[in-house]
Design an enzyme around this catalytic site. Structure first.
Site, short mmCIF file in Angstrom:
data_model
loop_
_atom_site.label_atom_id
_atom_site.label_comp_id
_atom_site.label_asym_id
_atom_site.label_seq_id
_atom_site.Cartn_x
_atom_site.Cartn_y
_atom_site.Cartn_z
N GLU A 136 0.78 -1.06 0.05
CA GLU A 136 -0.19 -0.03 -0.01
C GLU A 136 0.77 1.30 -0.05
O GLU A 136 2.04 1.31 0.63
CB GLU A 136 -1.06 0.03 1.29
CG GLU A 136 -1.69 1.37 1.29
CD GLU A 136 -2.57 1.14 2.45
OE1 GLU A 136 -3.65 1.83 2.54
OE2 GLU A 136 -2.66 0.32 3.53
N GLU A 222 -9.25 10.47 5.28
CA GLU A 222 -9.64 9.69 6.36
C GLU A 222 -9.78 10.34 7.65
O GLU A 222 -8.82 11.11 8.10
CB GLU A 222 -8.22 8.70 6.63
CG GLU A 222 -7.94 7.59 5.42
CD GLU A 222 -6.89 6.99 5.86
OE1 GLU A 222 -6.58 5.72 5.86
OE2 GLU A 222 -5.59 7.55 6.25
#
Length: 241
Positions: A136, A222
């Site tokens: 990621e 986020e």
């Protein structure tokens, strides 16, 4: 909105979306090039809260969208959601990617009180075009209220300049996935870049295999905690060439 589909992951049929918002945990809206997710994947980590997302405009390869939320209580160190615009593309090996041009311009507002969130790109790679996530790569344009990335040590492993921006690089595991996070040393609200340069750096300096396939490219926010917070993306575009 013309050219936009809305629904949920479990839905069997789709309808043309209006200009309104969608607020379900897994709700999304889709154009020919992007899927915009509400994605309240970790909402149960909050004591209370909600989030809604909406698409504001589509013009060629550029999309405008927004997300609004309140998340309170629970663990202030845990991400609650990742509302994002995901590029629709065919997986491609890093060594065969020429460029990943992108632009993102946004603004963020919130009520007084504790506010912790990041604004980030999120890329995933795998050893096969249809495999599970192995790496990621996050690119943080902003870290509000002390938000911090996944890290084995809590310290940056490098400071790198890519394009005209400086980033601190962190590395750590998320289960079986190796996470690299480039965190901008100052907030960037108007971002233009070739994301392939981030991948090239990781290949040349951090051991990311160039044989990995890029399988996901998203950009969004986020939130950890915040009241009456809103991110408005006035323009966003991305492509994998």
């Amino acid at each position: 909105m013309k050219g936009l589909l809305a629904g949920t992951i479990a839905a069997a049929t789709f309808a043309v979306a209006s200009a309104g918002e969608y607020c379900g945990q897994w709700d999304w809206a889709k154009s020919t090039q992007y899927t915009v997710y509400n994605n309240l994947w970790n909402k149960n980590a909050a004591a209370s809260g909600s989030q809604c997302t909406g698409v504001d405009k589509i013009s060629g390869s550029t999309i405008g969208w927004h997300t609004s939320y309140t998340w309170t209580g629970g663990a202030a160190t845990e991400v609650k959601s990742y509302s994002n615009a995901a590029l629709i593309f065919s997986p491609k090996q890093i060594k065969n990617i020429k460029t990943i041009p992108t632009k993102m311009k946004y603004s963020y507002s919130h009520s007084s009180g504790t506010f912790v969130a990041d604004v980030s790109y999120d890329l995933f790679t795998s050893s096969t075009a249809t495999g599970k996530n192995e790496y990621e790569i996050m690119i943080w344009l902003a870290a509000y209220g002390g938000a911090g990335p996944i890290s084995s040590t809590g310290k940056a492993i490098a400071t790198v300049t890519i394009g005209s921006n400086s980033f601190k690089l962190y590395k750590g595991p998320n289960g079986s996935t190796t996470v690299f996070s480039f965190v901008a040393t100052k907030t960037i609200t108007n971002f233009t870049a070739d994301l392939q340069k981030f991948l090239t750096y990781l290949v040349n300096s951090q051991g990311l295999p160039s044989s990995q396939y890029l399988i996901t490219l998203e950009a969004g926010t986020e939130p950890f905690v915040g009241t009456n917070a809103k991110m408005t993306v006035s323009s966003y575009s991305a492509a994998v060439n």
